[in-house]
Design a protein around this motif. Structure first.
Motif: not given
Length: 95
Positions: A59-83, A92-95
């Motif tokens: 969850e922490a890594l997904a939230l961090g990726s959402a923040v970074v993706l929001t800053l990069l692509i400037r679309n919070d909805i799409f960033a949330a979907i990607l996160a 799926a990798l077992g984490f």
């Protein structure tokens, strides 16, 4: 858990309705507009805080990726979907 989901959905709905009520009865101002723009972010912060409290590394890594993706692509909805995809991939990798 379904009760929490209903409460969060109700809070998000109440915030949206409060915006319409405020626009109807309060005179428009820069302060009111700023408050209305910040409301969805506040609700999302509450939801993510609950997820972080109950979750772990994924969850922490997904939230961090959402923040970074929001800053990069400037679309919070799409960033949330990607996160969500990041979280699913990590699971799926077992984490």
């Amino acid at each position: 858990m379904p009760v929490l989901l209903l409460v969060m959905a109700g809070a998000a709905f109440a915030c949206r309705i409060a915006g319409f009520v405020a626009m109807r009865f309060l005179p428009p101002s820069a302060r009111l507009e700023a408050a209305l723009r910040a409301t969805p972010l506040a609700v999302m912060a509450g939801i993510t805080a609950l997820a972080l409290q109950a979750g772990g590394l994924v969850e922490a890594l997904a939230l961090g990726s959402a923040v970074v993706l929001t800053l990069l692509i400037r679309n919070d909805i799409f960033a949330a979907i990607l996160a969500i995809g990041v979280a699913a991939g990590l699971r799926a990798l077992g984490f």
